[in-house]
Motif scaffolding. Sequence first.
Motif, short mmCIF file in Angstrom:
data_model
loop_
_atom_site.label_atom_id
_atom_site.label_comp_id
_atom_site.label_asym_id
_atom_site.label_seq_id
_atom_site.Cartn_x
_atom_site.Cartn_y
_atom_site.Cartn_z
N LEU A 57 96.57 33.13 30.93
CA LEU A 57 95.77 31.95 30.61
C LEU A 57 96.65 30.70 30.59
O LEU A 57 96.50 29.84 31.43
CB LEU A 57 94.98 32.10 29.30
N ARG A 58 97.52 30.60 29.60
CA ARG A 58 98.55 29.54 29.55
C ARG A 58 99.71 30.10 28.75
O ARG A 58 99.50 30.94 27.88
CB ARG A 58 98.06 28.29 28.78
N MET A 62 97.75 32.97 24.02
CA MET A 62 97.22 34.12 23.28
C MET A 62 98.04 34.37 22.01
O MET A 62 97.49 34.65 20.95
CB MET A 62 97.25 35.36 24.17
N ARG A 65 97.22 32.50 18.85
CA ARG A 65 95.99 32.88 18.12
C ARG A 65 96.15 34.25 17.45
O ARG A 65 95.15 34.87 17.06
CB ARG A 65 94.79 32.89 19.06
N GLU A 94 101.12 25.40 21.20
CA GLU A 94 99.75 25.92 21.31
C GLU A 94 99.13 26.10 19.92
O GLU A 94 97.92 25.98 19.75
CB GLU A 94 99.73 27.24 22.07
N LYS B 40 91.56 25.97 36.81
CA LYS B 40 91.18 27.36 36.55
C LYS B 40 89.67 27.47 36.52
O LYS B 40 88.97 26.53 36.13
CB LYS B 40 91.70 27.82 35.17
N LEU B 42 86.67 30.24 35.16
CA LEU B 42 86.39 31.46 34.40
C LEU B 42 84.89 31.75 34.42
O LEU B 42 84.08 30.82 34.34
CB LEU B 42 86.84 31.30 32.95
N ARG B 64 89.21 25.94 21.38
CA ARG B 64 90.15 26.71 20.56
C ARG B 64 91.04 27.65 21.36
O ARG B 64 92.09 28.07 20.86
CB ARG B 64 89.39 27.49 19.49
N LEU B 65 90.64 28.05 22.58
CA LEU B 65 91.50 28.96 23.34
C LEU B 65 91.54 28.65 24.84
O LEU B 65 92.62 28.53 25.42
CB LEU B 65 91.05 30.42 23.15
N LEU B 66 90.37 28.53 25.46
CA LEU B 66 90.34 28.57 26.93
C LEU B 66 91.04 27.37 27.56
O LEU B 66 91.64 27.49 28.62
CB LEU B 66 88.88 28.67 27.42
N ASN B 68 93.67 23.85 26.88
CA ASN B 68 94.58 23.13 25.98
C ASN B 68 94.23 21.66 26.14
O ASN B 68 94.60 21.03 27.15
CB ASN B 68 96.04 23.39 26.37
N GLU B 72 94.36 19.37 29.29
CA GLU B 72 93.28 19.85 30.15
C GLU B 72 91.91 19.35 29.70
O GLU B 72 91.66 19.18 28.51
CB GLU B 72 93.27 21.39 30.18
#
Lengths: 229, 80
Positions: A57-58, A62, A65, A94, B40, B42, B64-66, B68, B72
């Motif tokens: 992902l980056r 992961m 988190r 992150e 990207k 998804l 929160r995740l996918l 940044n 992005e």
Amino acid sequence: MKAVIVVFPGSNCDRDVMVALEASAGRAPAMIWHDEATLPACDLIVLPGGFAHGDYLRVGAMAARSAAMADVVRRAEAGVPVLAICNGFQVATEAGLLPGALMRNAGLRFVCSWVSLRVDEAESPFTAGYEAGQVVRMPVAHHDGNYFADADTLARLEGEGLIAFRYVGADGERGEGANPNGSVADIAGILNPARTVLGLMPHPERAAEPALGGADGRAMFDHLVEALS
Amino acid sequence: MRARVHITLKPGVLDPQGKAIASTLARMGFEGVGEVRQGKYLELDLAETDPEVARARLDAMCARLLANTVIEDYTIDLAE
């Protein structure tokens, strides 16, 4: 000094930094797997280098988190120092412990070499073993070390003296050839405003004894032990 | 419900991979290609059937995740 090293799936410098810390502290750090929700009581947390979760992902996304990182963030907010090296720096950004992001190297190549760094901020438990302006040598080994922050963040980092290390030539001067990854303002490492979190792409643990090719990283570990014991 | 999420670098953030793609296209003889930006894509299968709820949850997942959001932007498309 009691140190905790958080180990993620794909960490690969966790044992190197363990050896370096043990040599300075005289006691072995605790190694904590990333799914532990509570870290043991400690004076220092280390986020080691590597390729946590395969950089999927980056880089660092992961790992940031993970259960352990939620506790790392809580401890950091309570003032426990965090040393975030290479992939650990990526995880720390992150997780919001440090501003900005680490992007793909501008030259697109994985860079593995010794670099010269200038200590631009000696007022922190991580850098007080150096003189401000001192040039030290440490290895870098990364594909995503290109530090980015927006103009406001950069101005704040500069203004508050939070840029700990910059890439320089052997003469201590900045210049295009000295920056291995395209990092904005030649940034190699930054501190949080409280100076309790250091993130850096170079590897002090791989420069912790002469047999490794250089020992300039030793002062960081020695001074952490002195400051935190 | 299927969601499609596109994640792209914010304007102004340098994209060395996009630049390399653009220069390779030019070298291959594909003329008239300006800037290339790499991102990207998804696909997510969701149990949720209410589009509004799904969108709110996807927004939280992106924030929160996918993605940044320092570097992005993201867009969410929902298909029935």
